[in-house]
Motif scaffolding. Structure first.
Motif, mmCIF file in Angstrom:
data_model
loop_
_atom_site.group_PDB
_atom_site.id
_atom_site.type_symbol
_atom_site.label_atom_id
_atom_site.label_comp_id
_atom_site.label_asym_id
_atom_site.label_seq_id
_atom_site.Cartn_x
_atom_site.Cartn_y
_atom_site.Cartn_z
ATOM 1 N N LEU A 67 -79.165 -14.394 -16.092
ATOM 2 C CA LEU A 67 -79.062 -15.512 -15.152
ATOM 3 C C LEU A 67 -78.064 -16.549 -15.639
ATOM 4 O O LEU A 67 -77.210 -17.024 -14.877
ATOM 5 N N GLN A 103 -78.758 -13.890 -9.758
ATOM 6 C CA GLN A 103 -79.883 -14.576 -9.135
ATOM 7 C C GLN A 103 -81.094 -13.674 -8.930
ATOM 8 O O GLN A 103 -82.179 -14.166 -8.620
ATOM 9 N N ASN A 162 -83.953 -14.645 -11.045
ATOM 10 C CA ASN A 162 -84.552 -15.956 -10.785
ATOM 11 C C ASN A 162 -85.414 -15.876 -9.521
ATOM 12 O O ASN A 162 -85.124 -16.515 -8.514
#
Length: 312
Positions: free
Chosen positions: A153, A159, A162
């Protein structure tokens, strides 16, 4: 869906039955005609099907739509190598860090949770963060888990590392295995080719990504980047952030000393993927935004995320 959610039940053919109702602590909602229906742990589609099937005994072709008017607060457990392990509550209007950093809009992410828990420690294994989640419509003993990498990340902007958080999630940050002398030698060998790539941000005249000789020092990089910004840079607060081979991160703060010899206390030799941040002095902090630090590096490395996780 879960206890505390305020939902809108819309009956297409019988609009007079439509209502807004809150899911009770036992996961039940009271539905016109059929009475209590258990919805906790179900998706919106599953909940609609549940009510439709129950209504088929009373209506020929029932049509029901469910929407969430106001979601319940999310309770997330964050344990292990963070500054403040514990149980945290998030809502759609949460103010992270008492409003000093940014407002949370929508569902919180893994990053939001770790930041709210005070950020990572120097011993956190960034390559192995465990996210444990209760399975929908299951007992409290049934979970699934996945492993994410904060390194991917931070360094690559991936992404997918996340994910959004759901109510009841458990985030575990593990402690990195200590580096022994052999590990350190391998780490230095693998990350010290003829040239290395490092990043410098903050109150420096030419921030960005630099390809430099593997023997370069902190002072040499600062000079290559145009020197400290006059009147803004704090020469007493130059951070060196380094990714360790065991998945952890180290952060050291140096005082700028142009006369310091190479590889000494205030002029260390740099290694691959080092990140240097020149902090602002007291006067420059007034009215400034964190974007001043991170904007020159957009697309190179998500230094904003890294600084946030290390800001405790």
């Amino acid at each position: 869906l879960g206890p505390g959610d305020l939902i809108d039940l819309t009956f297409i053919s019988m609009p007079e039955w439509s209502l807004k109702t809150t899911i009770l602590n036992d996961g039940i909602v009271q539905v016109p005609i059929i009475g209590p229906v258990y919805l906790s742990g179900k998706s919106l589609n599953q909940a609609e099907k549940e009510i439709k099937n129950s209504l088929k005994e009373e209506l020929i072709s029932p049509e029901v739509q469910i929407s969430i008017v106001k979601a319940r607060p999310l309770r997330i457990s964050i344990i292990g190598e963070v500054a403040r392990p514990g149980l945290y509550t998030f809502s759609s209007n949460s103010n992270l860090k008492k409003g000093k950093d940014f407002n949370l809009i929508g569902l919180p992410t893994l990053f939001d949770g770790i930041k709210q828990a005070g950020g990572i420690t120097n011993e956190t294994n960034l390559n192995k963060v465990i996210l444990k989640r209760k399975l929908p419509s299951s007992s409290s003993q049934q979970f699934k888990q996945t492993q994410v990498s904060l390194t991917a990340l931070i360094k690559e902007g991936d992404q997918t590392q996340n994910p959004f958080l759901f109510d009841g999630d458990v985030i575990t940050l593990q402690k990195a295995i200590p580096l022994n002398q052999t590990d350190y030698k391998i780490y230095k060998t693998n990350l010290s080719p003829e040239d290395i790539n490092v990043t410098i941000a903050g109150e420096i005249n030419n921030p960005g990504r630099y390809n430099i000789k593997s023997t370069s020092t902190l002072n040499e990089l600062l000079m290559n980047a145009g020197g400290l910004k006059y009147g803004r840079a704090s020469k007493y607060n130059i951070d060196l952030i380094r990714f360790r081979s065991n998945g952890s991160i180290s952060k050291q703060t140096f005082k700028f000393n142009l006369n310091a010899a190479a590889s000494t206390k205030n002029n260390p030799t740099l290694v691959e993927d080092d990140i240097i941040r020149v902090r602002r002095n007291f006067l420059a902090q007034t009215g400034d935004s964190i974007n001043t630090i991170s904007s020159p590096l957009s697309g190179i490395v998500t230094t904003f995320s890294l600084f946030k996780l290390l800001s405790n």
